[in-house]
Design an enzyme around this catalytic site. Structure first.
Site, PDB file in Angstrom:
ATOM      1  N   GLU A  60       0.916   6.725  -6.658  1.00  0.00           N
ATOM      2  CA  GLU A  60      -0.226   7.656  -6.751  1.00  0.00           C
ATOM      3  C   GLU A  60       0.251   9.113  -6.745  1.00  0.00           C
ATOM      4  O   GLU A  60      -0.225   9.934  -7.540  1.00  0.00           O
ATOM      5  CB  GLU A  60      -1.138   7.370  -5.556  1.00  0.00           C
ATOM      6  N   LYS A 115       0.834  -1.204   0.000  1.00  0.00           N
ATOM      7  CA  LYS A 115       0.000   0.000   0.000  1.00  0.00           C
ATOM      8  C   LYS A 115       0.869   1.254   0.000  1.00  0.00           C
ATOM      9  O   LYS A 115       0.537   2.256  -0.659  1.00  0.00           O
ATOM     10  CB  LYS A 115      -0.920  -0.001   1.232  1.00  0.00           C
TER      11      LYS A 115
END
Lengths: 296, 296, 296, 296
Positions: free
Chosen positions: A174, A167
């Site tokens: 991102e 993550k």
């Protein structure tokens, strides 16, 4: 159908409870805010669950998560299972797992992506821990993840910590993708060669190489505010972006794009930059260049 | 002792005239500002020189320099020599040389470094053009360059354009070095672990690996203003930094430091960044993250 | 159904002809390669079209496109229309439009995205030029663009040049996004905390913030070659990435991510870096640090 | 004249002993290598010193330094003073100081810059710790630092840890400056517009804005090897560069130049980049672009 304790009913936890219940699971939530809580205390929540229990933690990373894990260690019993779905640093997971293991309680770490859209679209999940624990919690994961093939919205990334590690890297990426679109947007705005910037960006949604979910969101934002001037160019960063850069350094991996994206956020929050004052001062010293005086 | 026409008596040209005269050379300066000019027009300046003439141009790059070269082409005679000492783009030099060659006039391009300190310390010089022209102008170069071995403050970089090319790269490097010090300064200021930041930087002037003239200037600036807060972190850039990056692109040479230094200047001049508004908008879209509203 | 001349039947043009014909349009293609060509020459191609004609150019940017435009100027008639669908620099478009306008021929520039997948998925299109010309060519654009709302796969970006400008920025963004994924991939590989890197990346396809078409392609690549070690980390760059950086410089827009992505490609093609030899030499000079001797 | 124990007689420690002795101080050195050691063990070294003792540690950062501090804690007495002159991380200093304080032994941390040139030129020193301890060790610092005003080659940066912090930032800056010159060098080499690159760089030594000690070293390197092709572009990094970037992240300070310089070193050591294999794979997927197959 399974039964789940869920600690933390903020923006993410609240929505996840909705999605889990919509899938038919029984959720006993606990939050300090009584307006949203299904139980009066962690202890009360645990007492409402029949063993072997599964408890999902969805509270802020760091001390709040650590505190919750510690308390759950006291309250849970051998054979129970805790899943940390928050944005914890991967190095915390080993500590949490060890603490719980001393009580015979299992531990999984689960990176959860998707933001407020997850309630309806499902959440992308990355899980770390023992295969048997993953298997046991699979009905929960299956309810939370998006429709479609499981392996396209869920991964068992490795042993404890690997879920949050995945993550963390996801978030680093991102940052980079968002910054790439952002630089392109600014260039289109600045150059004034394209007349209708929002139309061009909207037109990238199908067929192009840069189509993505983030692009769809940018189109939504531009639909609401075509020049994006209702908000300030002031951007927070979360731990994950910073940890990704730390990991790049620790592993001697060049990460120029991910670091540039992080630094752009740092800069966005500075009213005035000490570094650039130093550059201005140097120019002034050698060139007698005009500089802006503070307050002028 | 030689005679020189000098066009442009601004901050640089004025000081250079001083230094040349102090070395015993005869300088006939021309500037549009009659207060500093030794002649009433370019034509007057040229008429005061006995052939074969040498004329040094020290006016802004681009159109002003081009205009001056064009007029000098009309006024000068076969065997005269023009030296462009301004910050012209190296691609202009070939055009200037060709134009003057059509009148039988020679051409040198000379990058000049040193800022306002050059008057007393001498200027670092990088020259492009024919060896015979360089030889002819050497008394001028020797007067302008610093004391010490000629080859440590002067170079004949190559044919026409090479002098300005070398100066362009020099300035690109200068951007990078300044930014390196600047980032270090900001870190020292921000971390608050070093108590006396100016003292530490002053203490780097001797013996350390980072000692340099720019460091000496930073020490001067900090002596005058220990937190550098009398000025704003707003930094202009000149053509050379941009051209250096263009050249990096043209030659497929990675230039992450030089580009970062240039971009930091661009950012320093933005009140609000369209790019960062786009990032803020995206975060808002997917996460319901708090954003700063404009004007708030 | 409309009739179209199509010059250039390489990887892109060939597929576009297929898609156009599948949509029922009549395409007369010309390529120097007789195996794929429908005509023996540009002249032959033009003669097979009934006026007013539309001719689409799909040849390499720069000289080949310029040459084709020039020849078409000779061959076409007043009222005809040329569309440049190649990867031309936006500054070429004005030249092409002016040249054709002198023959009474209209001009549109069209950025085309989608690669080899466009044949089946449709191509993302960004068009520059007069609205009436865009309207006239709309059946072609509609056949080439993806299914779905027109404005999600097609934009009329502005006047001549705006289409290629939008495509240039698109490609700059594409570089940044690819590099973001690539850095994340390398970090996952290097840190060895995630056991199954391809599974994690595959699991990002649904629900996550980073889901995108490029991510889907990365999953495809990893399916075929899980460590991506069948190929070298050697990456070409096309003009658009470079022009985007040029435009960032020209417009004083910070583009740290887009430039980092471009520089990473430059670096990937260097066997040995002169810059890093200089750094090694400096370390050697001041520290007596061990350095790798060439050939050792 | 003072007496000093000196632990670690490698490249740095050996030279420092020479410089201290040349200044008239008495140095009892200890090194595991008996060929250079003045004592047979740490214990023997300590026994040769009369109290109150000063011991300077000059061994590798991390475990070796920690081990030495621990042993000295056993051997030294109340009122003695230890100075860590190695490249320790600033966070180690508090631990070392606390450990020694429990024995009544004082502690200073001292960043030492100057490399192999320090023996003759003196070393730039940055010290952290109590003012009284600094005062006590001043004869040592004065012997080690360069000639000239003390404050130009020495600073008392703050309390324990501040000396190594200042040295860490110094090295971060050093990375940036070296990379700036390196990129400029590569551009000059690549563009082939400047004929004599070493001559241009040599000519920057006087008068220019970029003159520095590192530039002088680059000139030396080019004198020995004009194209720098006797060595490889393979560059190690030390802890300080990495810690500087960590600190930038921890303090939310943008450090694009310092990070770019560090990442360039990481890249320089990669035979093949996983990231760039990913980019190549993506290009291959969407464009059918030619890629280099591994081993081809």
């Amino acid at each position: 159908m399974v039964q789940l304790g869920l600690v933390g009913l903020g923006k993410m936890g609240f929505n996840m409870r909705e999605r889990l219940r919509a899938a038919g699971h029984e959720v006993v939530g606990y939050d300090r805010n009584p307006d949203v809580s299904d139980s009066t205390s962690l202890e009360d929540m645990v007492s409402q669950l029949s063993g072997p229990r599964i408890v999902w933690i969805m509270v802020p990373a760091g001390e709040p998560t650590r505190q919750t894990v510690t308390e759950l260690g006291q309250l849970l019993s051998e054979g129970d299972l805790v899943i940390d779905g928050g944005n914890s640093k991967f190095t915390d997971d080993k500590l949490n797992a060890d603490l719980l293991a001393s009580h015979g309680v299992g531990y999984l770490d689960c990176g959860v992506s998707g933001g407020v859209w997850g309630k309806d679209n499902g959440y992308g999940l990355m899980v770390g821990g023992a295969a048997s624990d993953v298997q046991r919690a699979m009905p929960i994961f299956d309810a939370l993840r998006p429709e479609g093939p499981r392996e396209e919205g869920f991964s068992h990334a490795g042993s404890v910590g690997a879920g949050h590690y995945a993550k963390m890297i996801h978030n680093g990426i991102e940052y980079g993708i968002m910054q790439a679109y952002a630089e392109g947007f600014e260039l289109l705005e600045a150059a004034k060669i394209v007349d209708d910037v929002p139309a061009v960006i909207k037109g990238w949604q199908r067929g192009t190489v840069v189509r993505s979910w983030l692009l769809d969101l940018l189109v939504r934002a531009l639909d609401e505010d075509p020049e994006l001037d209702d908000l300030e160019g002031y951007v927070e960063d979360s731990g994950e972006g910073r940890w990704t850069l730390e990991e790049a350094v620790n592993n001697a991996v060049p990460a120029p794009v991910l670091s540039a994206a992080l630094f752009a956020r740092f800069s966005s929050r500075q009213k005035d930059s000490a570094a650039m004052r130093a550059v201005a001062a140097l120019r002034n010293q050698f060139g007698g260049h005009a500089v802006k005086k503070a307050g002028s």
